[in-house]
Design a protein around this motif. Structure first.
Motif, mmCIF file in Angstrom:
data_model
loop_
_atom_site.group_PDB
_atom_site.id
_atom_site.type_symbol
_atom_site.label_atom_id
_atom_site.label_comp_id
_atom_site.label_asym_id
_atom_site.label_seq_id
_atom_site.Cartn_x
_atom_site.Cartn_y
_atom_site.Cartn_z
ATOM 1 N N PHE A 175 44.661 49.827 49.966
ATOM 2 C CA PHE A 175 43.611 50.842 49.876
ATOM 3 C C PHE A 175 43.572 51.556 48.525
ATOM 4 C CE2 PHE A 175 44.446 50.493 54.457
ATOM 5 C CZ PHE A 175 43.158 50.247 54.916
ATOM 6 N N SER A 176 44.740 51.670 47.878
ATOM 7 C CA SER A 176 44.797 52.433 46.626
ATOM 8 C C SER A 176 44.817 51.570 45.378
ATOM 9 C CB SER A 176 46.048 53.324 46.623
ATOM 10 O OG SER A 176 47.221 52.528 46.523
ATOM 11 N N GLY A 177 45.251 50.319 45.527
ATOM 12 C CA GLY A 177 45.387 49.447 44.369
ATOM 13 C C GLY A 177 46.671 49.651 43.601
ATOM 14 N N PHE A 178 47.545 50.555 44.087
ATOM 15 C CA PHE A 178 48.812 50.832 43.400
ATOM 16 C C PHE A 178 49.959 50.166 44.129
ATOM 17 C CE2 PHE A 178 52.730 53.359 43.103
ATOM 18 C CZ PHE A 178 52.970 53.255 41.744
ATOM 19 N N TYR A 179 50.712 49.351 43.380
ATOM 20 C CA TYR A 179 51.917 48.704 43.902
ATOM 21 C C TYR A 179 53.083 49.108 43.007
ATOM 22 C CZ TYR A 179 48.570 45.910 46.532
ATOM 23 O OH TYR A 179 47.547 45.506 47.357
ATOM 24 N N PRO A 180 54.162 49.646 43.577
ATOM 25 C CA PRO A 180 55.231 50.217 42.744
ATOM 26 C C PRO A 180 56.053 49.209 41.955
ATOM 27 C CG PRO A 180 55.815 50.291 45.070
ATOM 28 C CD PRO A 180 54.391 49.869 45.001
ATOM 29 N N TYR A 181 56.037 47.941 42.375
ATOM 30 C CA TYR A 181 56.849 46.932 41.682
ATOM 31 C C TYR A 181 56.020 45.677 41.421
ATOM 32 C CZ TYR A 181 60.615 49.988 43.218
ATOM 33 O OH TYR A 181 61.419 51.076 43.440
ATOM 34 N N PRO A 182 56.245 45.020 40.290
ATOM 35 C CA PRO A 182 55.422 43.855 39.937
ATOM 36 C C PRO A 182 55.546 42.694 40.909
ATOM 37 C CG PRO A 182 57.290 44.101 38.425
ATOM 38 C CD PRO A 182 57.219 45.358 39.225
ATOM 39 N N ALA A 219 47.487 42.529 43.873
ATOM 40 C CA ALA A 219 46.329 42.388 42.988
ATOM 41 C C ALA A 219 46.555 41.313 41.935
ATOM 42 C CB ALA A 219 46.017 43.729 42.323
ATOM 43 N N ASP A 220 47.793 41.200 41.451
ATOM 44 C CA ASP A 220 48.113 40.213 40.421
ATOM 45 C C ASP A 220 48.602 38.879 40.997
ATOM 46 O OD1 ASP A 220 47.455 42.032 38.463
ATOM 47 O OD2 ASP A 220 49.526 42.679 38.120
ATOM 48 N N LEU A 221 49.348 38.943 42.092
ATOM 49 C CA LEU A 221 50.025 37.747 42.602
ATOM 50 C C LEU A 221 49.367 37.135 43.831
ATOM 51 C CD1 LEU A 221 53.735 39.001 42.336
ATOM 52 C CD2 LEU A 221 52.437 37.689 40.635
ATOM 53 N N GLY A 222 48.639 37.934 44.590
ATOM 54 C CA GLY A 222 48.090 37.455 45.852
ATOM 55 C C GLY A 222 49.099 37.632 46.980
ATOM 56 N N TYR A 223 48.600 37.646 48.216
ATOM 57 C CA TYR A 223 49.474 37.908 49.356
ATOM 58 C C TYR A 223 50.516 36.816 49.573
ATOM 59 C CZ TYR A 223 47.134 42.066 51.119
ATOM 60 O OH TYR A 223 46.658 43.352 51.274
ATOM 61 N N THR A 224 50.144 35.572 49.337
ATOM 62 C CA THR A 224 51.087 34.476 49.576
ATOM 63 C C THR A 224 52.323 34.619 48.709
ATOM 64 O OG1 THR A 224 49.290 32.952 50.158
ATOM 65 C CG2 THR A 224 51.407 31.979 49.545
ATOM 66 N N LYS A 225 52.134 34.835 47.415
ATOM 67 C CA LYS A 225 53.262 34.976 46.497
ATOM 68 C C LYS A 225 54.078 36.225 46.807
ATOM 69 C CE LYS A 225 55.793 34.046 42.862
ATOM 70 N NZ LYS A 225 56.772 32.941 42.905
ATOM 71 N N VAL A 226 53.401 37.325 47.144
ATOM 72 C CA VAL A 226 54.108 38.569 47.465
ATOM 73 C C VAL A 226 54.957 38.394 48.718
ATOM 74 C CG1 VAL A 226 53.787 40.924 48.315
ATOM 75 C CG2 VAL A 226 52.547 40.134 46.295
ATOM 76 N N LEU A 227 54.421 37.720 49.717
ATOM 77 C CA LEU A 227 55.185 37.500 50.950
ATOM 78 C C LEU A 227 56.370 36.571 50.697
ATOM 79 C CD1 LEU A 227 52.320 37.239 53.590
ATOM 80 C CD2 LEU A 227 53.905 39.138 53.199
ATOM 81 N N ILE A 228 56.194 35.591 49.827
ATOM 82 C CA ILE A 228 57.320 34.714 49.466
ATOM 83 C C ILE A 228 58.397 35.520 48.741
ATOM 84 C CG2 ILE A 228 58.029 32.795 47.971
ATOM 85 C CD1 ILE A 228 55.317 31.493 48.583
#
Length: 199
Positions: free
Chosen positions: A153-160, A165-174
């Motif tokens: 909702f905010s577009g802010f993620y505390p860690y890369p 927004a940059d990696l997509g959900y698949t990569k983030v979940l991995i």
């Protein structure tokens, strides 16, 4: 040095680092005060260091609520995750100077080492068992759910490594899966070491 004095010393170090980081973030922010506060409490580093500081503060008054075996081990695992991920992944992403560098080292290096020493000295290792590990995993899993939901909702993620927004959900979940595996491995290691130390 008694356990209570050591707890007080560690609590003071922890609160100093947290409050100073809060002040530095407010001074250097480029967003509104409200967003800055929310972002401050969106970092696993900050939340975990607060848990550590509260734990040591309670230890100074000899609170029976935190004497249960496994609580200190869980906190130790959390803060070591903070330190290890910083050293392995995040340290190279920025180069703080001055007071920020001191606080950075306290939060990510000094405090994790202090907690590890405290665990070695005072944890009731005979009460550790592998069945406690799923309970320990609740906090990091809730944290992951929180930052992904808020980030959506905010577009802010505390860690890369969790930046959808940059990696997509698949990569983030991995990435999150491997961090969870890392967490489980460290937790198992602590139980094993704890059992070995009481033999």
């Amino acid at each position: 040095m008694t356990q209570r004095i050591l707890s007080l010393l560690f609590a003071l170090i922890g609160w100093f680092a947290i409050i100073t980081q809060y002040d530095l973030m407010l001074k250097n922010t480029q967003v509104s005060f409200e967003k800055t506060i929310i972002r401050f409490f969106s970092f696993f580093t900050i939340l975990t260091n607060i848990i550590v500081a509260v734990y040591f503060t309670l230890q100074t008054v000899n609170s029976s609520k935190i004497k249960k075996p496994g609580i200190l081990t869980a906190i130790t695992v959390y803060i070591l995750i903070v330190g290890l991920i910083y050293q392995i992944i995040l340290r190279s992403t920025w180069n703080p100077t001055g007071l920020q560098k001191i606080v950075d080292e306290l939060l990510h290096t000094v405090i994790p080492v202090l907690v590890l020493i405290y665990w070695y000295l005072y944890e009731n290792k005979s009460g550790l068992n592998y069945k406690q590990i799923p309970q320990w995993a609740v906090y990091p899993l809730l944290y992951l759910f929180y930052i992904l939901t808020r980030g959506h909702f905010s577009g802010f993620y505390p860690y890369p490594f969790v930046n959808v927004a940059d990696l997509g959900y698949t990569k983030v979940l991995i990435n999150s899966f491997w961090i969870l595996v890392f967490f489980m491995a460290i937790s198992i290691l602590f139980v094993r070491v704890g059992k070995a130390l009481i033999k």
